[in-house]
Design a protein around this motif. Structure first.
Motif, short mmCIF file in Angstrom:
data_model
loop_
_atom_site.label_atom_id
_atom_site.label_comp_id
_atom_site.label_asym_id
_atom_site.label_seq_id
_atom_site.Cartn_x
_atom_site.Cartn_y
_atom_site.Cartn_z
N ARG A 32 0.83 -1.20 0.00
CA ARG A 32 0.00 0.00 0.00
C ARG A 32 0.86 1.25 0.00
O ARG A 32 0.47 2.28 -0.53
N SER A 33 2.01 1.16 0.64
CA SER A 33 2.90 2.31 0.74
C SER A 33 3.67 2.49 -0.55
O SER A 33 4.01 1.51 -1.22
N PRO A 34 3.96 3.73 -0.93
CA PRO A 34 4.82 3.96 -2.10
C PRO A 34 6.16 3.27 -1.91
O PRO A 34 6.64 3.12 -0.78
N SER A 35 6.73 2.85 -3.00
CA SER A 35 8.01 2.15 -2.93
C SER A 35 9.11 3.07 -2.45
O SER A 35 9.26 4.20 -2.94
N ALA A 36 9.86 2.58 -1.47
CA ALA A 36 11.11 3.25 -1.13
C ALA A 36 12.11 2.85 -2.21
O ALA A 36 11.75 2.22 -3.20
N THR A 37 13.35 3.21 -2.03
CA THR A 37 14.36 2.80 -3.00
C THR A 37 14.58 1.30 -2.86
O THR A 37 15.10 0.83 -1.86
N LEU A 38 14.16 0.55 -3.86
CA LEU A 38 14.29 -0.89 -3.84
C LEU A 38 15.51 -1.32 -4.64
O LEU A 38 15.93 -0.63 -5.57
N PRO A 39 16.09 -2.46 -4.30
CA PRO A 39 17.26 -2.94 -5.06
C PRO A 39 16.91 -3.13 -6.54
O PRO A 39 15.76 -3.39 -6.89
N ALA A 40 17.91 -3.01 -7.36
CA ALA A 40 17.71 -3.19 -8.80
C ALA A 40 17.15 -4.58 -9.07
O ALA A 40 17.55 -5.56 -8.44
N GLY A 41 16.23 -4.64 -9.99
CA GLY A 41 15.67 -5.93 -10.39
C GLY A 41 14.41 -6.33 -9.66
O GLY A 41 13.76 -7.31 -10.03
N VAL A 42 14.02 -5.57 -8.63
CA VAL A 42 12.79 -5.88 -7.88
C VAL A 42 11.62 -5.20 -8.58
O VAL A 42 11.62 -3.98 -8.78
N HIS A 43 10.62 -6.00 -8.95
CA HIS A 43 9.42 -5.46 -9.60
C HIS A 43 8.43 -5.02 -8.53
O HIS A 43 8.07 -5.80 -7.66
N PHE A 44 7.96 -3.77 -8.60
CA PHE A 44 7.09 -3.23 -7.56
C PHE A 44 5.77 -2.76 -8.15
O PHE A 44 5.73 -2.15 -9.22
N GLN A 46 2.14 -0.79 -6.58
CA GLN A 46 1.41 -0.23 -5.44
C GLN A 46 -0.07 -0.58 -5.57
O GLN A 46 -0.65 -0.51 -6.65
N VAL A 47 -0.68 -1.01 -4.45
CA VAL A 47 -2.10 -1.36 -4.45
C VAL A 47 -2.82 -0.47 -3.45
O VAL A 47 -2.23 0.05 -2.50
N ASP A 48 -4.12 -0.29 -3.65
CA ASP A 48 -4.89 0.60 -2.78
C ASP A 48 -5.15 0.00 -1.41
O ASP A 48 -4.99 0.64 -0.39
N SER A 49 -5.56 -1.25 -1.39
CA SER A 49 -5.94 -1.89 -0.13
C SER A 49 -5.94 -3.38 -0.32
O SER A 49 -6.42 -3.89 -1.34
N LEU A 50 -5.42 -4.10 0.64
CA LEU A 50 -5.27 -5.54 0.52
C LEU A 50 -6.59 -6.23 0.26
O LEU A 50 -6.69 -7.12 -0.58
N GLU A 51 -7.66 -5.81 0.95
CA GLU A 51 -8.92 -6.53 0.81
C GLU A 51 -9.68 -6.15 -0.46
O GLU A 51 -10.66 -6.79 -0.82
N LYS A 52 -9.22 -5.10 -1.19
CA LYS A 52 -9.92 -4.66 -2.39
C LYS A 52 -9.23 -5.07 -3.69
O LYS A 52 -9.79 -4.89 -4.77
N VAL A 53 -8.03 -5.59 -3.61
CA VAL A 53 -7.30 -5.97 -4.81
C VAL A 53 -8.03 -7.11 -5.50
O VAL A 53 -8.37 -8.11 -4.88
N ILE A 54 -8.29 -6.96 -6.80
CA ILE A 54 -9.01 -8.01 -7.52
C ILE A 54 -8.18 -8.64 -8.63
O ILE A 54 -8.62 -9.60 -9.25
N ASN A 55 -6.99 -8.14 -8.88
CA ASN A 55 -6.16 -8.67 -9.97
C ASN A 55 -4.94 -9.43 -9.45
O ASN A 55 -3.85 -9.34 -9.99
N TRP A 56 -5.13 -10.18 -8.34
CA TRP A 56 -4.01 -10.95 -7.79
C TRP A 56 -3.34 -11.85 -8.82
O TRP A 56 -2.10 -11.92 -8.86
N PRO A 57 -4.09 -12.59 -9.65
CA PRO A 57 -3.40 -13.49 -10.59
C PRO A 57 -2.40 -12.77 -11.48
O PRO A 57 -1.29 -13.27 -11.73
N THR A 58 -2.78 -11.58 -11.95
CA THR A 58 -1.87 -10.81 -12.80
C THR A 58 -0.65 -10.36 -12.02
O THR A 58 0.49 -10.41 -12.51
N LEU A 59 -0.86 -9.91 -10.79
CA LEU A 59 0.24 -9.43 -9.98
C LEU A 59 1.18 -10.56 -9.59
O LEU A 59 2.40 -10.40 -9.59
N ILE A 60 0.61 -11.69 -9.24
CA ILE A 60 1.44 -12.84 -8.82
C ILE A 60 2.24 -13.39 -9.99
O ILE A 60 3.40 -13.80 -9.83
#
Length: 319
Positions: A32-44, A46-60
């Motif tokens: 939910r939080s904006p990405s801090a500086t993540l290591p190179a190669g990490v795909h990030f 941001q989602v609005d709310s854990l219980e409202k996300v409906i596109n888990w298959p695409t994200l996973i």
């Protein structure tokens, strides 16, 4: 190994750093939080709310392992009209929606970061909680975590997706906040504390031991469908913790030897019995199962964990 991680909080952010150190790991992260500086190669993402996300298959995507750290965390003196329902929205229904999507797209293993509060709030002296004890949560947060565990285990039975449950005790380390930070602040300022005669024992876990153990649970064959408790393997009294933290901070600790009975009575009078229980009571866990089944031993001593935590605190004070 392709890993899908939820959450960039205290645990999740450190877990990213730990997992990406292994060249074979590919990491996708949502938070939910904006990405801090993540290591190179990490795909990030941001989602609005854990219980409202409906596109888990695409994200996973084609991840092989899901590590779920995101949650509605424990809130002291929760003012919601129905705290249990608020916890259930995220910790139960949100978790199950993610897990169902993970099973549907062929994820092999789901690692769930739960809480020692599933076991209960306190132990008897020399009688630590064990991973296979009958759960006895007392508050809405602990109840929601237990319900999530039970839902995941049922899903595992029906889908074949492996589930690993990890129940940490109090986690400390650099960037720790809440009561642990307040404790360091009091010690640093030289505030006299009436906590010099407490002979309890409580288990703690440094963030370094926790993320290392989660990493092992993500890949070890014998972790499949198991529940684990996790600590540093060295229990401390409240008095010992304050003394060790003071040494790590390089300050003189001013502890007054007030009898525990007096502390409890005073706390009861002012309506703070919960605080006295956490300061004076026992809460120990047995991690022998981790050693026996996974050949895991803590990678960071209590002294080293406290030293790193103190150094981060002092650096922040100077900034």
């Amino acid at each position: 190994m392709k890993i899908f991680l939820t959450g960039l909080g205290f645990v999740g952010s450190k877990l990213v750093t730990h997992l990406i150190q292994s060249p074979e790991n590919q990491l996708r992260v949502v938070s939910r939080s904006p990405s801090a500086t993540l290591p190179a190669g990490v795909h990030f993402e941001q989602v609005d709310s854990l219980e409202k996300v409906i596109n888990w298959p695409t994200l996973i995507g084609d991840s092989q392992v899901v590590i779920h750290t995101a949650a509605r965390v424990h809130v002291m003196n929760d003012s919601c009209d129905d705290p249990l329902e608020e916890y259930r929205k995220v910790n139960v229904r949100g978790t199950l929606a993610l897990a169902e999507a993970a099973a549907a797209v062929g994820v092999k293993r789901f690692v769930f970061v739960s809480s020692i509060k599933v076991n209960g709030e306190e132990t008897f002296p020399e009688t630590p909680y064990k991973a296979d004890d009958v759960p006895a949560p007392r508050d809405p947060y602990g109840i929601s975590k237990l319900e999530a565990e039970q839902a995941l285990q049922a899903l595992s039975s029906s889908s074949g997706m492996e589930v690993v449950i990890v129940r940490p005790v109090l986690v400390y380390g650099p960037r720790v906040r809440a009561n642990f930070y307040n404790m360091m602040n009091w010690l640093f300022k030289g505030v006299p504390l009436p906590l010099g005669a407490i002979n309890n024992k409580r288990s703690l876990v440094s963030i370094y031991n926790l993320v290392d153990f989660i990493g092992v649970c993500a890949k070890h064959p014998r972790a499949a469908n198991q529940t684990f408790l996790i600590s540093d393997g060295q229990d401390l009294s409240t008095t010992e913790l304050l003394q060790k933290m003071g040494r790590a901070l390089g300050v003189s600790v001013r502890l007054l030897p007030v009898p525990v009975s007096m502390l409890k009575l005073t706390a009861s009078i002012v309506g703070k019995s919960g605080i006295s229980q956490r300061l004076c009571g026992f809460l120990q866990v047995d991690i022998e199962k981790n050693r026996r089944l996974l050949d895991w031993v803590p990678v960071c001593s209590v002294e080293e964990g406290l030293a790193r935590t103190a150094q981060d605190f002092l650096t922040g004070r100077r900034a």
